[in-house]
Design a protein around this motif. Structure first.
Motif, PDB file in Angstrom:
ATOM      1  N   VAL A   1       0.799  -1.223   0.000  1.00 17.14           N
ATOM      2  CA  VAL A   1       0.000   0.000   0.000  1.00 17.14           C
ATOM      3  C   VAL A   1       0.834   1.277   0.000  1.00 17.14           C
ATOM      4  CG1 VAL A   1      -1.878   1.285   1.087  1.00 17.14           C
ATOM      5  CG2 VAL A   1      -1.866  -1.204   1.218  1.00 17.14           C
ATOM      6  N   GLY A   2       1.818   1.416   0.903  1.00 23.99           N
ATOM      7  CA  GLY A   2       2.560   2.670   0.984  1.00 23.99           C
ATOM      8  C   GLY A   2       1.676   3.812   1.440  1.00 23.99           C
TER       9      GLY A   2
ATOM     10  N   PHE B   1       3.633 -10.302  -3.962  1.00 27.65           N
ATOM     11  CA  PHE B   1       2.471 -11.153  -3.734  1.00 27.65           C
ATOM     12  C   PHE B   1       2.525 -11.693  -2.311  1.00 27.65           C
ATOM     13  CE2 PHE B   1       0.800 -15.468  -3.386  1.00 27.65           C
ATOM     14  CZ  PHE B   1      -0.528 -15.252  -3.751  1.00 27.65           C
ATOM     15  N   ALA B   2       1.356 -11.825  -1.690  1.00 27.20           N
ATOM     16  CA  ALA B   2       1.297 -12.372  -0.334  1.00 27.20           C
ATOM     17  C   ALA B   2      -0.015 -13.100  -0.113  1.00 27.20           C
ATOM     18  CB  ALA B   2       1.455 -11.265   0.709  1.00 27.20           C
TER      19      ALA B   2
ATOM     20  N   PHE C   1      -5.566 -12.819  -0.167  1.00 29.43           N
ATOM     21  CA  PHE C   1      -4.563 -12.804  -1.229  1.00 29.43           C
ATOM     22  C   PHE C   1      -4.360 -11.358  -1.689  1.00 29.43           C
ATOM     23  CE2 PHE C   1      -6.363 -17.016  -1.200  1.00 29.43           C
ATOM     24  CZ  PHE C   1      -5.269 -17.848  -1.414  1.00 29.43           C
ATOM     25  N   THR C   2      -3.116 -10.926  -1.675  1.00 32.24           N
ATOM     26  CA  THR C   2      -2.786  -9.545  -2.028  1.00 32.24           C
ATOM     27  C   THR C   2      -1.681  -9.545  -3.077  1.00 32.24           C
ATOM     28  OG1 THR C   2      -3.296  -8.875   0.244  1.00 32.24           O
ATOM     29  CG2 THR C   2      -2.115  -7.287  -1.125  1.00 32.24           C
ATOM     30  N   ASP C   3      -1.850  -8.722  -4.094  1.00 34.15           N
ATOM     31  CA  ASP C   3      -0.825  -8.625  -5.137  1.00 34.15           C
ATOM     32  C   ASP C   3      -0.657  -7.157  -5.526  1.00 34.15           C
ATOM     33  OD1 ASP C   3       0.879 -10.328  -7.102  1.00 34.15           O
ATOM     34  OD2 ASP C   3      -0.080  -8.829  -8.383  1.00 34.15           O
TER      35      ASP C   3
ATOM     36  N   GLY D   1      -2.752  -2.489  -7.160  1.00 38.12           N
ATOM     37  CA  GLY D   1      -2.838  -3.787  -6.511  1.00 38.12           C
ATOM     38  C   GLY D   1      -4.262  -4.232  -6.269  1.00 38.12           C
ATOM     39  N   THR D   2      -4.372  -5.462  -5.796  1.00 43.02           N
ATOM     40  CA  THR D   2      -5.675  -6.029  -5.484  1.00 43.02           C
ATOM     41  C   THR D   2      -5.554  -6.874  -4.225  1.00 43.02           C
ATOM     42  OG1 THR D   2      -7.476  -7.449  -6.294  1.00 43.02           O
ATOM     43  CG2 THR D   2      -5.231  -8.036  -6.942  1.00 43.02           C
ATOM     44  N   SER D   3      -6.623  -6.934  -3.467  1.00 44.33           N
ATOM     45  CA  SER D   3      -6.646  -7.720  -2.240  1.00 44.33           C
ATOM     46  C   SER D   3      -8.022  -8.361  -2.124  1.00 44.33           C
ATOM     47  CB  SER D   3      -6.352  -6.820  -1.031  1.00 44.33           C
ATOM     48  OG  SER D   3      -6.155  -7.570   0.132  1.00 44.33           O
ATOM     49  N   THR D   4      -8.069  -9.674  -1.920  1.00 46.45           N
ATOM     50  CA  THR D   4      -9.361 -10.351  -1.917  1.00 46.45           C
ATOM     51  C   THR D   4      -9.370 -11.548  -0.977  1.00 46.45           C
ATOM     52  OG1 THR D   4     -11.011 -11.463  -3.317  1.00 46.45           O
ATOM     53  CG2 THR D   4      -8.696 -11.812  -3.858  1.00 46.45           C
ATOM     54  N   ILE D   5     -10.512 -11.787  -0.371  1.00 49.85           N
ATOM     55  CA  ILE D   5     -10.762 -13.003   0.409  1.00 49.85           C
ATOM     56  C   ILE D   5     -11.749 -13.839  -0.395  1.00 49.85           C
ATOM     57  CG2 ILE D   5     -11.623 -13.971   2.568  1.00 49.85           C
ATOM     58  CD1 ILE D   5     -10.984 -11.353   3.934  1.00 49.85           C
TER      59      ILE D   5
END
Length: 359
Positions: free
Chosen positions: A236-237, A288-289, A327-329, A349-353
């Motif tokens: 994010v920063g 990626f995480a 999941f975060t990229d 970026g994108t972040s999703t459950i």
């Protein structure tokens, strides 16, 4: 204290309230002064013990490079032992108040150990002639009102409606895994300790906030880190001007509301960052995480859900509603600032459950 005195004269009609503020600040200052003296004394005693154990004959002074300043030595130590998982600069040894007092950091570094502590004291008070609590005409407070921040009779509507203070400190220990042949390897463990008057803003905590194994791979083209990590500091920063603290609080961010861990609410995470140019600080990258999200549908706010319902910080899984694999990229381009050149940072970026059935 000069500010408090001027407020006394400017608002003489409200002397009891202002006197409460002055007495409150005096009490806090006395406690802080005692804590500071205790910490400095402890550091000096620890430094003497470590230095004596490492060099019983007192010969280490002859091996130091006299031409290097304390700041230069600490910059070198920080490059080797400073935590480097965040995407903004982590507090550095050479930026600390204690520097290398008593030679303790240099002595610890002989064993491959680094140490740093950082904190953020805050004091807020409403100086306007407005209510200091929610009026009694509102409904009676439930038993967990102090944590939930419920808008009920006698409770606060916000932090600082009546004089409020919070102080938090985090400490991080690191170990140089390069001694074991791990490329750029660093083991880090950290804890957070905080206390305050308004639990709905910042709950009292004594918990794990960092457990990290960090290394590089593929000729330093990839960073790998796993453990209990702080997601918002990895992605994010969101901080301003390279600061490590966000002025809008840990939950003042859409990714945090979607479940990405923040600050003292670290969660299990594995992340990898591929640097396309082989430069760990500049150029194109993909990060990626996968992590365990914080409970986004628990009884309190997302941050409070994690730290109140998981007080030790050690829970790997969570049974709270809205918790799952996150999941975060992030794809980006970054150029660090330097003398005569502004920094550049572009990322998306994108972040999703992934959805799952809940009973």
């Amino acid at each position: 204290m000069a500010t408090s005195t001027s407020l006394y004269s400017a608002h003489a009609a409200d002397l009891p309230f202002k006197r409460k503020i002055v007495e409150y600040v005096k009490a806090r200052c006395t406690i802080s002064r005692c804590l500071t003296l205790a910490i400095i004394s402890t550091l000096n005693l620890a430094s003497a013990s470590i230095s004596q154990a490492a060099d019983p004959n007192g010969l280490s002074g002859s091996s130091k490079s006299p031409e290097k300043s304390v700041n230069d030595r600490l910059v070198e130590l920080n490059a080797a032992l400073g935590y480097r998982g965040w995407n903004v600069p982590f507090p550095a040894f050479n930026d600390t108040l204690t520097q290398d007092v008593g030679g303790i950091r240099s002595a610890l570094a002989e064993y491959g150990i680094g140490f740093i502590g950082y904190g953020s004291p805050r004091f807020f008070a409403n100086l306007l002639d407005t209510p200091t609590h929610v009026p009694n005409t509102f409904p009676k407070c439930p038993s967990d009102a102090s944590v939930s921040g419920a808008l009920c009779a006698g409770n606060r509507a916000y932090f600082g409606q009546s004089p409020d203070a919070v102080y938090g400190i985090s400490v991080v220990l690191t170990y140089d895994l390069r001694r074991l042949g791990i490329p750029d390897g660093l083991l880090a463990v950290g804890g957070s300790f905080s206390g305050g008057d308004y639990q709905a803003y910042s709950p009292n905590i004594d918990r794990l906030n960092l457990l990290s194994w960090y290394q590089t791979a593929f000729d330093r083209r990839m960073e790998i880190e796993f453990g209990y990590l702080q997601g918002l500091q990895q992605f994010v920063g969101q901080t301003v001007g390279g600061n490590f603290a966000n002025p809008f609080g840990p939950s003042g961010s859409i990714p945090a509301l979607l479940g990405l861990s923040a600050g003292t609410a670290a969660t299990p995470m594995f992340r990898s960052t591929f640097h396309m140019t082989g430069d760990l600080k500049n150029g194109f990258y993909n990060e990626f995480a996968v992590s365990r999200s914080v409970p986004v549908r628990g009884p309190y706010g997302v941050y409070q859900n994690e730290v109140v319902l998981n007080p030790t910080g050690l829970d790997f899984f969570s049974s709270q509603p809205g918790t799952g694999a996150l999941f975060t990229d992030e794809l980006g381009y970054r150029q660090q600032s330097k003398l005569g050149q502004l920094g550049e940072w572009f990322r998306v970026g994108t972040s999703t459950i992934p959805p799952r059935s809940e009973t």
